[in-house]
Design a protein around this motif. Structure first.
Motif, mmCIF file in Angstrom:
data_model
loop_
_atom_site.group_PDB
_atom_site.id
_atom_site.type_symbol
_atom_site.label_atom_id
_atom_site.label_comp_id
_atom_site.label_asym_id
_atom_site.label_seq_id
_atom_site.Cartn_x
_atom_site.Cartn_y
_atom_site.Cartn_z
ATOM 1 N N MET A 14 32.565 79.859 69.218
ATOM 2 C CA MET A 14 32.290 80.961 68.502
ATOM 3 C C MET A 14 32.459 82.197 69.389
ATOM 4 N N VAL A 15 33.431 83.485 69.068
ATOM 5 C CA VAL A 15 33.505 84.488 69.953
ATOM 6 C C VAL A 15 32.466 85.604 69.499
ATOM 7 N N THR A 16 32.323 86.057 70.618
ATOM 8 C CA THR A 16 31.559 87.520 70.416
ATOM 9 C C THR A 16 32.142 88.733 70.216
ATOM 10 N N ILE A 17 31.538 89.671 69.417
ATOM 11 C CA ILE A 17 32.432 90.921 69.095
ATOM 12 C C ILE A 17 31.274 92.196 69.219
ATOM 13 N N SER A 18 32.140 92.943 69.989
ATOM 14 C CA SER A 18 31.297 94.583 70.334
ATOM 15 C C SER A 18 32.028 95.334 69.687
ATOM 16 N N VAL A 19 31.481 96.281 68.736
ATOM 17 C CA VAL A 19 31.985 97.179 67.995
ATOM 18 C C VAL A 19 31.748 98.606 68.664
ATOM 19 N N VAL A 20 32.623 99.402 69.109
ATOM 20 C CA VAL A 20 32.509 100.625 69.760
ATOM 21 C C VAL A 20 32.982 101.623 68.886
ATOM 22 N N VAL A 21 31.899 102.868 69.001
ATOM 23 C CA VAL A 21 32.434 103.902 68.111
ATOM 24 C C VAL A 21 32.027 105.257 68.830
ATOM 25 N N PRO A 22 33.035 105.862 69.328
ATOM 26 C CA PRO A 22 33.011 107.010 69.872
ATOM 27 C C PRO A 22 32.660 108.361 68.889
ATOM 28 N N SER A 23 31.647 109.293 69.430
ATOM 29 C CA SER A 23 31.063 110.127 68.563
ATOM 30 C C SER A 23 31.126 111.419 69.204
ATOM 31 N N HIS A 83 38.632 85.933 61.920
ATOM 32 C CA HIS A 83 39.508 85.247 61.178
ATOM 33 C C HIS A 83 40.874 85.451 61.837
ATOM 34 N N ARG A 84 41.400 86.581 61.669
ATOM 35 C CA ARG A 84 42.806 86.700 62.368
ATOM 36 C C ARG A 84 42.920 86.614 63.783
ATOM 37 N N MET A 85 41.889 87.047 64.427
ATOM 38 C CA MET A 85 42.171 86.882 65.921
ATOM 39 C C MET A 85 41.916 85.391 66.460
ATOM 40 N N SER A 86 41.504 84.560 65.502
ATOM 41 C CA SER A 86 41.542 83.124 65.822
ATOM 42 C C SER A 86 42.517 82.215 65.268
ATOM 43 N N ARG A 87 43.447 82.837 64.694
ATOM 44 C CA ARG A 87 44.782 82.289 64.027
ATOM 45 C C ARG A 87 45.569 81.740 65.258
ATOM 46 N N PRO A 88 46.472 80.621 65.045
ATOM 47 C CA PRO A 88 47.376 79.908 66.187
ATOM 48 C C PRO A 88 48.059 80.950 67.011
ATOM 49 N N ASP A 89 48.458 81.964 66.437
ATOM 50 C CA ASP A 89 49.361 83.031 67.261
ATOM 51 C C ASP A 89 48.673 83.622 68.081
#
Length: 268
Positions: free
Chosen positions: A1-10, A99-105
């Motif tokens: 399982m990967v972890t995801i950080s979301v960054v939002v500049p404001s 999903h897209r970042m875990s594809r084989p490519d």
């Protein structure tokens, strides 16, 4: 399982930040970390972030690139997802990123587009078809790969660690997504995922002055990039890396083809 950080500049976008955080709270795949980067706001941006229980980072150097870079530096996730304060991701946005970042490519960066809200239908159509469509078409042809759309993308953290000292992170007078797109290194890949869609405000089109300012900064950014890494040199470096990669893939496929179950590989 990967972890995801979301960054939002404001910068003075408390109302937009609240809507963005509400959309992030409704994700089918929750973020492992949400970072709001307060870029010297004088409104309630910091209060909104604290009330939502997300991480607050401050960056006094004004500009979307300095603020974004500060957020990426502070993030701990394997993937660094990026939204603008006025971005409103659909509930499946982070699930599609994963999903897209875990594809084989295994792309280095995945980026999507934006569906504009606000203004009238004609303005929204022009914004999506001409403004964003033109960006992906023209800049994509120049780069040889899809450009990054700053309101909607995700990048591998190890790629940021390689790029953070290459991009012009301390400049507030360049488009951060265009600058990042330009400095994608040979061997790195960018893919555009049509399913990765977020709502974005049409406020840049409220006035011709605001729109012209964005266009002017785009040409200014390109002028800087052309001098630092000329387009032909850049394309040649990427082509060389792609050919080298294809040769290695071909060798791997040959190795696999000549192996026999239970026996040593036959001579190629």
């Amino acid at each position: 399982m990967v972890t995801i950080s979301v960054v939002v500049p404001s910068y003075n976008d408390a109302g937009y930040v609240a809507a963005c955080l509400e959309a992030l709270a409704a994700q089918t795949r929750p973020a492992d970390e949400i970072i709001i980067v307060d870029n010297g706001s004088t409104d309630a941006t910091a209060d909104v972030a604290r009330a939502a229980g997300v991480r607050l980072v401050t960056e006094p150097l004004r500009g979307i690139w300095p603020a974004t870079a500060a957020g990426f530096d502070a993030a701990s996730g394997d993937l660094l997802a990026r939204l603008d304060a006025d971005s409103v991701p659909s509930p499946g946005w982070l699930a599609e990123v994963e999903h897209r970042m875990s594809r084989p490519d295994r792309p280095t960066i995945v980026t999507g587009s934006g569906a504009f809200y606000g203004a009238n239908g004609l303005i929204r159509w022009i914004a999506r078809t001409v403004y964003i469509g033109g960006y992906f078409t023209v800049i994509g042809a120049l780069l040889g790969h899809p450009p990054v759309f700053g309101s909607n993308y995700a990048m591998r953290r190890d790629a940021w660690l390689e790029l953070r000292d290459v991009v012009r992170r301390d400049r507030g007078d360049v488009h951060d997504d265009l600058d990042l797109s330009w400095w994608i290194q040979p061997g790195m890949t960018v893919v555009r995922d049509e399913r990765l869609l977020v709502g974005v405000s049409a406020r840049p089109f409220d006035s011709l002055e605001g729109l012209w300012r964005r266009v002017r900064i785009a040409f200014h950014t390109l002028a800087i990039e052309f001098r630092a890494w000329p387009p032909l040199e850049r394309r040649a470096a990427h082509r060389h890396a792609k050919r080298a990669s294809e040769r290695w893939v071909g060798a791997d496929e040959l190795d696999a083809a000549v192996e026999v179950d239970g026996e040593d590989p036959l001579p190629a």
